[in-house]
Design a protein around this motif. Structure first.
Motif, PDB file in Angstrom:
ATOM      1  N   ASN A 121      -0.537  11.834 -10.231  1.00 38.48           N
ATOM      2  CA  ASN A 121      -1.328  13.052 -10.134  1.00 38.48           C
ATOM      3  C   ASN A 121      -0.492  14.304  -9.911  1.00 38.48           C
ATOM      4  OD1 ASN A 121      -4.364  12.212 -10.092  1.00 38.48           O
ATOM      5  ND2 ASN A 121      -3.280  10.663  -8.885  1.00 38.48           N
ATOM      6  N   ASN A 122       0.810  14.167 -10.089  1.00 38.37           N
ATOM      7  CA  ASN A 122       1.711  15.295  -9.909  1.00 38.37           C
ATOM      8  C   ASN A 122       1.630  15.907  -8.520  1.00 38.37           C
ATOM      9  OD1 ASN A 122       2.862  15.280 -12.535  1.00 38.37           O
ATOM     10  ND2 ASN A 122       0.930  16.125 -13.304  1.00 38.37           N
ATOM     11  N   PHE A 123       1.410  15.081  -7.545  1.00 36.01           N
ATOM     12  CA  PHE A 123       1.390  15.553  -6.165  1.00 36.01           C
ATOM     13  C   PHE A 123       2.746  15.306  -5.534  1.00 36.01           C
ATOM     14  CE2 PHE A 123      -2.462  16.580  -3.553  1.00 36.01           C
ATOM     15  CZ  PHE A 123      -3.257  16.989  -4.610  1.00 36.01           C
ATOM     16  N   HIS A 124       3.180  16.273  -4.763  1.00 32.29           N
ATOM     17  CA  HIS A 124       4.365  16.056  -3.962  1.00 32.29           C
ATOM     18  C   HIS A 124       3.904  15.497  -2.621  1.00 32.29           C
ATOM     19  CE1 HIS A 124       8.284  16.599  -2.200  1.00 32.29           C
ATOM     20  NE2 HIS A 124       7.736  17.297  -1.218  1.00 32.29           N
ATOM     21  N   LEU A 125       4.048  14.204  -2.452  1.00 32.41           N
ATOM     22  CA  LEU A 125       3.506  13.501  -1.296  1.00 32.41           C
ATOM     23  C   LEU A 125       4.124  13.946   0.023  1.00 32.41           C
ATOM     24  CD1 LEU A 125       2.638   9.771  -1.284  1.00 32.41           C
ATOM     25  CD2 LEU A 125       3.827  10.724   0.673  1.00 32.41           C
ATOM     26  N   LYS A 126       3.294  14.219   0.996  1.00 33.72           N
ATOM     27  CA  LYS A 126       3.805  14.592   2.304  1.00 33.72           C
ATOM     28  C   LYS A 126       3.458  13.551   3.360  1.00 33.72           C
ATOM     29  CE  LYS A 126       3.151  18.871   3.719  1.00 33.72           C
ATOM     30  NZ  LYS A 126       2.384  20.133   3.894  1.00 33.72           N
ATOM     31  N   ASP A 127       2.255  13.054   3.288  1.00 35.94           N
ATOM     32  CA  ASP A 127       1.790  12.185   4.363  1.00 35.94           C
ATOM     33  C   ASP A 127       0.532  11.477   3.880  1.00 35.94           C
ATOM     34  OD1 ASP A 127       1.596  11.040   6.803  1.00 35.94           O
ATOM     35  OD2 ASP A 127       0.845  12.808   7.836  1.00 35.94           O
ATOM     36  N   HIS A 128       0.081  10.539   4.635  1.00 40.43           N
ATOM     37  CA  HIS A 128      -1.197   9.956   4.289  1.00 40.43           C
ATOM     38  C   HIS A 128      -1.857   9.349   5.516  1.00 40.43           C
ATOM     39  CE1 HIS A 128       1.082   6.151   4.176  1.00 40.43           C
ATOM     40  NE2 HIS A 128      -0.048   5.691   4.668  1.00 40.43           N
ATOM     41  N   VAL A 129      -3.133   9.160   5.398  1.00 39.28           N
ATOM     42  CA  VAL A 129      -3.905   8.512   6.451  1.00 39.28           C
ATOM     43  C   VAL A 129      -4.720   7.438   5.791  1.00 39.28           C
ATOM     44  CG1 VAL A 129      -5.799   8.767   8.081  1.00 39.28           C
ATOM     45  CG2 VAL A 129      -4.109  10.580   7.862  1.00 39.28           C
ATOM     46  N   MET A 130      -4.609   6.259   6.291  1.00 36.43           N
ATOM     47  CA  MET A 130      -5.472   5.221   5.777  1.00 36.43           C
ATOM     48  C   MET A 130      -6.125   4.550   6.955  1.00 36.43           C
ATOM     49  SD  MET A 130      -5.017   2.192   3.293  1.00 36.43           S
ATOM     50  CE  MET A 130      -6.230   0.905   3.417  1.00 36.43           C
ATOM     51  N   ILE A 133       0.833  -1.200   0.000  1.00 33.48           N
ATOM     52  CA  ILE A 133       0.000   0.000   0.000  1.00 33.48           C
ATOM     53  C   ILE A 133       0.869   1.253   0.000  1.00 33.48           C
ATOM     54  CG2 ILE A 133      -1.603   1.343   1.413  1.00 33.48           C
ATOM     55  CD1 ILE A 133      -3.041  -1.229   2.101  1.00 33.48           C
ATOM     56  N   ARG A 141       2.276   1.843  -3.392  1.00 36.29           N
ATOM     57  CA  ARG A 141       1.193   2.183  -4.319  1.00 36.29           C
ATOM     58  C   ARG A 141       0.798   3.653  -4.171  1.00 36.29           C
ATOM     59  NH1 ARG A 141       0.150  -0.222  -8.913  1.00 36.29           N
ATOM     60  NH2 ARG A 141      -1.952   0.326  -9.585  1.00 36.29           N
ATOM     61  N   GLN A 142       0.838   4.122  -2.952  1.00 33.67           N
ATOM     62  CA  GLN A 142       0.486   5.514  -2.684  1.00 33.67           C
ATOM     63  C   GLN A 142       1.462   6.469  -3.349  1.00 33.67           C
ATOM     64  OE1 GLN A 142       0.488   5.649   1.515  1.00 33.67           O
ATOM     65  NE2 GLN A 142      -1.552   4.781   1.699  1.00 33.67           N
ATOM     66  N   ILE A 154       0.588   6.664  -6.916  1.00 33.52           N
ATOM     67  CA  ILE A 154      -0.612   7.461  -7.162  1.00 33.52           C
ATOM     68  C   ILE A 154      -0.316   8.958  -7.054  1.00 33.52           C
ATOM     69  CG2 ILE A 154      -2.874   8.051  -6.200  1.00 33.52           C
ATOM     70  CD1 ILE A 154      -3.016   4.986  -5.423  1.00 33.52           C
ATOM     71  N   ALA A 155       0.484   9.317  -6.067  1.00 40.69           N
ATOM     72  CA  ALA A 155       0.862  10.728  -5.918  1.00 40.69           C
ATOM     73  C   ALA A 155       1.608  11.194  -7.168  1.00 40.69           C
ATOM     74  CB  ALA A 155       1.718  10.906  -4.671  1.00 40.69           C
TER      75      ALA A 155
END
Lengths: 148, 148
Positions: A129-138, A118, A121-122, A125-126
């Motif tokens: 979508n051209n996102f600069h990933l910082k954190d996530h909550v699942m 996971i 995979r995140q 996905i980031a």
DNA sequence: GTCTATGCAAACTGTTTGCAATTTA
DNA sequence: TAAATTGCAAACAGTTTGCATAGAC
């Protein structure tokens, strides 16, 4: 109880040095709040922290101090907050590796898990979508074994 | 704007029949709240819903009615609520397939995504922990392209 | 006509803030 | 002793609730 890489005294010592270095001041309130967070290893609300500090160490800490301390600790990346969906913030130390949560919608029990697949995979996905990933909550909601 | 399987009139008609069947009463407030949710396709707060109904259709709906309606719709599984981490509930229709969210921590933009691999992985994790899975929320926080 | 839904305002919950007093360095 | 931290109470934001009135069936 959760296992960390560092024992509490070492952790606290380093924390206090860090606080001083940044020009802030230490206090017994901060010490005991951290002590509770460290030893409980749970996801505690501000209210629970206040109550636990009183119960375990017989120290009175105002709830405002708890909130201020949590904000301070979050900014230092020592604490992470989590909203399980009931509009209440729960806090936990970030000493251990990142993990996500299984929450029982009946008894509010929280189980932690972490999953490499996971996580990776995140990142993908980031990127897509051209996102600069910082954190996530699942958070997975369901009924735990005893509540089914 | 989001695409649904059903056009709005059909959707509303079925909804109203369902409401009647359950012994509740329909109202123009419910109609317009649904209309806004359907046509915006966004994740709206109660306040935004109130404001949009007024702006688009010039209908006054009390905020209490919006909250009551959202709770009602959630119980009917027509609406899903989501807390992006700022302590405000946002609502969206569940007509489309399940999806998760990418949230920009700077401008609060929300991008939806869905990922088969993550979905199936979650089921596995719930099983391993003896959880009866009901739902999940996965939110990735980061900076969107224009905020980087 | 009965019974639900609405709108208002008051209540409530969790969180934040202003300020005087206290504690730290 | 200068500056940050604390505790209290008041303020605040989002949400819920009680009650009288309006509207649906």
């Amino acid at each position: 109880m959760k296992k960390y890489d560092m024992n509490f005294d070492t952790f606290l010592k380093e924390f206090k040095e860090h606080v001083s270095k940044l020009g802030f001041k230490n206090s017994i309130q901060k010490d005991y709040i951290l002590k509770i967070l460290y030893h409980s290893g749970e996801h505690l609300t501000a209210e629970e922290i206040t109550f636990s500090v009183k119960k375990e160490y017989n120290i009175d800490v105002g709830i405002a101090t708890v909130y201020r301390t949590m904000k301070f600790l979050e900014e230092m990346n020592i604490v992470e907050s989590l909203d399980v969906g009931d509009g209440v913030k729960r806090y936990e130390l970030t000493l251990s590796l990142h993990h996500d949560h299984l929450v029982c919608t009946s008894c509010s029990k929280i189980i932690e898990f972490s999953d490499e697949l996971i996580e990776s995979r995140q990142i993908k996905i980031a990127n897509i979508n051209n996102f600069h990933l910082k954190d996530h909550v699942m958070t997975i909601y369901g009924l735990c074994e005893s509540c089914q």
